[in-house]
Design a protein around this motif. Structure first.
Motif, PDB file in Angstrom:
ATOM      1  N   HIS A  83       0.853  -1.189   0.000  1.00 37.66           N
ATOM      2  CA  HIS A  83       0.000   0.000   0.000  1.00 37.66           C
ATOM      3  C   HIS A  83       0.887   1.236   0.000  1.00 37.66           C
ATOM      4  O   HIS A  83       1.705   1.420   0.900  1.00 37.66           O
ATOM      5  CB  HIS A  83      -0.897  -0.023   1.245  1.00 37.66           C
ATOM      6  N   PHE A  84       0.732   2.054  -1.047  1.00 33.88           N
ATOM      7  CA  PHE A  84       1.546   3.272  -1.163  1.00 33.88           C
ATOM      8  C   PHE A  84       0.706   4.481  -0.786  1.00 33.88           C
ATOM      9  O   PHE A  84      -0.440   4.589  -1.190  1.00 33.88           O
ATOM     10  CB  PHE A  84       2.062   3.438  -2.602  1.00 33.88           C
ATOM     11  N   GLU A  85       1.290   5.373  -0.006  1.00 30.90           N
ATOM     12  CA  GLU A  85       0.618   6.648   0.257  1.00 30.90           C
ATOM     13  C   GLU A  85       1.661   7.707   0.565  1.00 30.90           C
ATOM     14  O   GLU A  85       2.760   7.407   1.017  1.00 30.90           O
ATOM     15  CB  GLU A  85      -0.406   6.512   1.384  1.00 30.90           C
ATOM     16  N   LYS A  86       1.277   8.943   0.287  1.00 28.48           N
ATOM     17  CA  LYS A  86       2.169  10.069   0.612  1.00 28.48           C
ATOM     18  C   LYS A  86       1.949  10.408   2.076  1.00 28.48           C
ATOM     19  O   LYS A  86       0.821  10.534   2.535  1.00 28.48           O
ATOM     20  CB  LYS A  86       1.843  11.266  -0.272  1.00 28.48           C
ATOM     21  N   ASN A  87       3.052  10.516   2.801  1.00 33.05           N
ATOM     22  CA  ASN A  87       2.984  10.851   4.215  1.00 33.05           C
ATOM     23  C   ASN A  87       3.765  12.142   4.393  1.00 33.05           C
ATOM     24  O   ASN A  87       4.983  12.128   4.257  1.00 33.05           O
ATOM     25  CB  ASN A  87       3.588   9.693   5.018  1.00 33.05           C
ATOM     26  N   TYR A  88       3.065  13.236   4.655  1.00 29.35           N
ATOM     27  CA  TYR A  88       3.707  14.561   4.724  1.00 29.35           C
ATOM     28  C   TYR A  88       4.542  14.809   3.467  1.00 29.35           C
ATOM     29  O   TYR A  88       5.688  15.230   3.549  1.00 29.35           O
ATOM     30  CB  TYR A  88       4.587  14.682   5.982  1.00 29.35           C
ATOM     31  N   GLY A  89       3.986  14.484   2.328  1.00 25.08           N
ATOM     32  CA  GLY A  89       4.656  14.742   1.056  1.00 25.08           C
ATOM     33  C   GLY A  89       5.701  13.715   0.665  1.00 25.08           C
ATOM     34  O   GLY A  89       6.234  13.747  -0.437  1.00 25.08           O
ATOM     35  N   THR A  90       6.019  12.779   1.570  1.00 24.23           N
ATOM     36  CA  THR A  90       7.027  11.754   1.268  1.00 24.23           C
ATOM     37  C   THR A  90       6.316  10.465   0.876  1.00 24.23           C
ATOM     38  O   THR A  90       5.425  10.015   1.586  1.00 24.23           O
ATOM     39  CB  THR A  90       7.888  11.482   2.520  1.00 24.23           C
ATOM     40  N   PRO A  91       6.720   9.845  -0.250  1.00 22.34           N
ATOM     41  CA  PRO A  91       6.107   8.559  -0.610  1.00 22.34           C
ATOM     42  C   PRO A  91       6.477   7.491   0.425  1.00 22.34           C
ATOM     43  O   PRO A  91       7.638   7.383   0.815  1.00 22.34           O
ATOM     44  CB  PRO A  91       6.718   8.220  -1.967  1.00 22.34           C
ATOM     45  N   THR A  92       5.490   6.722   0.855  1.00 20.27           N
ATOM     46  CA  THR A  92       5.740   5.636   1.801  1.00 20.27           C
ATOM     47  C   THR A  92       5.014   4.386   1.324  1.00 20.27           C
ATOM     48  O   THR A  92       4.091   4.457   0.513  1.00 20.27           O
ATOM     49  CB  THR A  92       5.238   5.978   3.230  1.00 20.27           C
ATOM     50  N   VAL A  93       5.465   3.252   1.859  1.00 18.09           N
ATOM     51  CA  VAL A  93       4.819   1.978   1.546  1.00 18.09           C
ATOM     52  C   VAL A  93       4.489   1.292   2.865  1.00 18.09           C
ATOM     53  O   VAL A  93       5.170   1.488   3.879  1.00 18.09           O
ATOM     54  CB  VAL A  93       5.720   1.069   0.674  1.00 18.09           C
ATOM     55  N   GLN A  94       3.430   0.504   2.841  1.00 15.78           N
ATOM     56  CA  GLN A  94       3.023  -0.260   4.024  1.00 15.78           C
ATOM     57  C   GLN A  94       2.758  -1.694   3.570  1.00 15.78           C
ATOM     58  O   GLN A  94       2.149  -1.913   2.527  1.00 15.78           O
ATOM     59  CB  GLN A  94       1.741   0.360   4.589  1.00 15.78           C
ATOM     60  N   PHE A  95       3.266  -2.649   4.349  1.00 17.09           N
ATOM     61  CA  PHE A  95       2.952  -4.051   4.080  1.00 17.09           C
ATOM     62  C   PHE A  95       1.616  -4.367   4.754  1.00 17.09           C
ATOM     63  O   PHE A  95       1.450  -4.115   5.949  1.00 17.09           O
ATOM     64  CB  PHE A  95       4.027  -4.979   4.661  1.00 17.09           C
TER      65      PHE A  95
END
Length: 171
Positions: A83-95
């Motif tokens: 799962h990809f989402e922007k977190n405070y403008g930074t791209p992040t991934v979550q398993f």
């Protein structure tokens, strides 16, 4: 626990780590989806067709160009979604892990940025060589082989034995 001794840590950041045993890789993470934050879960896969590198590439590409929906990976025992989402403008991934492929039992890792993913996949400590080229691993980085054998052999020979070399035997 004997089981953990055979696992070699590839990389770890905060509550997420990647471990190797033979040709099997395990991602271990703290499950943020449970009320009890001491719950750790893991999912494993074989590194058959450079799957570890493949997973890393999928994530790295997702950081550059986030997919519209989660990337679904079917493992022998679990279903994993990236799962990809922007977190405070930074791209992040979550398993996101569907444990035993059951949609009712869901584990979720923390959101991880590129730097953390690089650390987990051993890109920042050079340990990614452990899965990049299994055949030439000894030539690429002979020290890792030594370290692994040393760490399993070390407990067998206790150090005090060597210290008695110069002393005369007691009678």
């Amino acid at each position: 626990m004997l089981k953990n001794e055979t696992l070699v840590e590839v990389g770890k950041d905060n509550s997420v780590g990647l471990y190797k045993k033979d040709d099997k890789f395990t991602i271990n993470y703290q499950d943020l989806n449970t009320a009890n934050l001491n719950t750790f879960r893991s999912f494993s896969f074989q590194n058959l067709n450079k799957d570890v590198s493949g997973l890393y590439e999928l994530i790295a590409n997702g950081f550059i160009d986030a997919p519209e929906s989660n990337i679904v990976l079917e493992l022998p025992n679990d279903i994993i979604e990236l799962h990809f989402e922007k977190n405070y403008g930074t791209p992040t991934v979550q398993f996101i892990q569907y444990i035993n492929k059951n949609k009712k039992y869901v584990g979720k890792s923390q959101l991880l940025n590129k730097k953390q993913i690089d650390k987990i996949f051993g890109k920042s400590n050079g340990k990614s060589a452990m899965y990049e080229k299994p055949a030439t691993m000894n030539n690429v980085n002979p020290n890792h082989q030594q370290m692994n054998t040393a760490s399993t052999v070390a407990p067998v020979t206790p150090t005090p034995v060597n210290n008695n070399k110069d002393k005369k035997p007691r009678r």
